[in-house]
Design an enzyme around this catalytic site. Structure first.
Site, PDB file in Angstrom:
ATOM      1  N   HIS A 298      -5.462   6.856  -2.698  1.00  0.00           N
ATOM      2  CA  HIS A 298      -6.375   5.836  -2.193  1.00  0.00           C
ATOM      3  C   HIS A 298      -7.557   5.631  -3.150  1.00  0.00           C
ATOM      4  CE1 HIS A 298      -4.762   6.991   1.974  1.00  0.00           C
ATOM      5  NE2 HIS A 298      -4.292   5.797   1.675  1.00  0.00           N
TER       6      HIS A 298
ATOM      7  N   HIS B 103       1.627   4.082  -3.051  1.00  0.00           N
ATOM      8  CA  HIS B 103       1.572   5.554  -2.901  1.00  0.00           C
ATOM      9  C   HIS B 103       2.808   6.191  -3.531  1.00  0.00           C
ATOM     10  CE1 HIS B 103      -2.003   6.205  -0.624  1.00  0.00           C
ATOM     11  NE2 HIS B 103      -1.578   5.721   0.527  1.00  0.00           N
TER      12      HIS B 103
ATOM     13  N   HIS C 126       0.849  -1.207   0.000  1.00  0.00           N
ATOM     14  CA  HIS C 126       0.000   0.000   0.000  1.00  0.00           C
ATOM     15  C   HIS C 126       0.883   1.256   0.000  1.00  0.00           C
ATOM     16  CE1 HIS C 126      -3.629   2.325   1.537  1.00  0.00           C
ATOM     17  NE2 HIS C 126      -2.635   3.127   1.895  1.00  0.00           N
ATOM     18  N   GLU C 127       1.889   1.279   0.878  1.00  0.00           N
ATOM     19  CA  GLU C 127       2.762   2.456   0.957  1.00  0.00           C
ATOM     20  C   GLU C 127       3.637   2.580  -0.294  1.00  0.00           C
ATOM     21  OE1 GLU C 127       1.856   4.370   3.164  1.00  0.00           O
ATOM     22  OE2 GLU C 127       0.863   2.971   4.533  1.00  0.00           O
TER      23      GLU C 127
END
Ligand SMILES: [Zn+2]
Length: 329
Positions: A85, A79, A75-76
């Site tokens: 998101h 980014h 997820h990070e």
């Protein structure tokens, strides 16, 4: 008192890098000369975060044990590859009943929930994207017709469409004659194989993903048991990544398949079913995440796919399900 171990994040981050670099053309390197985004851990933070896209030469990341899993680390990383998101997409109000009051939030919080207009949407809205937050506060939930997707939001598993989104944005592609089946596409990390929707495998997505089994539905109800042991039965630690098991339920043409799940082991009712759960792929587009099951003791579903794919996944303890299945007259 329950002690939460201080889990090392390096294994989770390395596994997240492996997942991304084996499904896309993104590469991670320890050679400083290769580096476009340099990762530095930020010891002043006690939560997981990353900046969106390449914003400064020595970019800060923070991975702490609270986000210990390959999905949370991915997820990070996603980014830092430039993606917001899922619940901040410009089309989110078609999918979420969003009740949070952005005005009352701190700027940092608002940045986690506000809509980013003007982003190119490369893939359909997927409640099962690893970039989607769970509805922990009851302040934003799936719209009425998708209300059963609540437990799907907040997963720690990369979705098929998460990889495709990265590949489209970075124009990762293959020059190959390989024909992928079942909505797969040539894998830019290895052009002799396809990236397949979960449940499909083989080089061209024509086969069942392994490990798994195939059963044939009849008019008479039958049952099959799925057991998935991820170890760590005391529950303090867990696998950095999920283990999977796939069941294909086949039926004659034009017959829908009716399933009922019965949970035998202890339920793991956490947001996003992010410790383990079961998904029966009933969406018309079976690349999309269907409803995940980890709360309660059972559920009914109807599918118009043959095969219907049942995917069990687990990262901690022993999960056991009984699947009742039949086809319609
Ligand atoms: Zn995030």
């Amino acid at each position: 008192m329950r002690l939460i171990p201080d889990l090392s994040m390096s294994e989770a981050v390395l596994r997240a890098m492996e997942l991304i670099s084996t499904h896309t053309c993104i590469k991670f390197s320890t050679e400083p000369s290769d580096v476009m985004i340099r990762m530095e851990s930020d010891p002043t933070q006690n939560f997981c975060y990353a900046e969106i896209g390449h914003v400064r030469p020595h970019q800060k990341f923070s991975f702490v044990s609270a986000c210990y899993s390959s999905g949370a680390a991915a997820h990070e990383l996603i980014h830092s590859l430039g993606f917001i998101h899922t619940h901040q997409r410009s089309d989110r109000d078609q999918y979420l009943d969003f009740k949070m009051n952005l005005e009352d939030m701190t700027p940092d919080m608002r940045d986690q929930y506000k809509i980013y207009e003007g982003q190119t949407l490369y893939v359909p809205y997927d409640y099962g994207s690893v970039m989607h937050y769970p509805d922990e506060s009851g302040n934003y939930y799936p719209i009425e017709k998708n209300i059963r997707m609540t437990d799907t939001m907040g997963t720690e598993m990369l979705a098929f469409y998460d990889y495709l989104m990265i590949n489209k944005y970075y124009e990762c592609s293959c020059d190959t004659d390989l024909k992928c089946q079942n909505n797969g596409y040539p894998n830019p990390a290895n052009c002799s194989q396809c990236n397949c929707p979960y449940g499909y495998g083989g080089d061209d997505c024509s086969r069942r993903a392994e490990p798994g089994q195939t059963v044939i539905a009849t008019l008479e109800p039958q049952t099959v048991t799925i057991k998935l042991d991820a170890g760590f039965r005391n529950g303090d630690e867990r696998q950095v990544d999920f283990i999977y098991s796939y069941l294909w339920i086949e039926a004659p043409a034009n017959k829908s398949i009716v399933t009922r799940i019965e949970l035998v082991s202890k339920e793991k009712c956490v947001p996003g079913c992010s410790r383990g759960g079961l998904e029966i792929k009933i969406n018309d587009d079976d690349r999309l995440t269907s409803r995940r099951f980890c709360c309660g003791t059972g559920q009914f579903d109807r599918s118009f796919h043959s095969p219907t794919i049942v995917m069990a996944y687990n990262s901690v303890g022993m999960d056991e399900y009984i699947i009742h299945y039949r086809h319609d007259p």
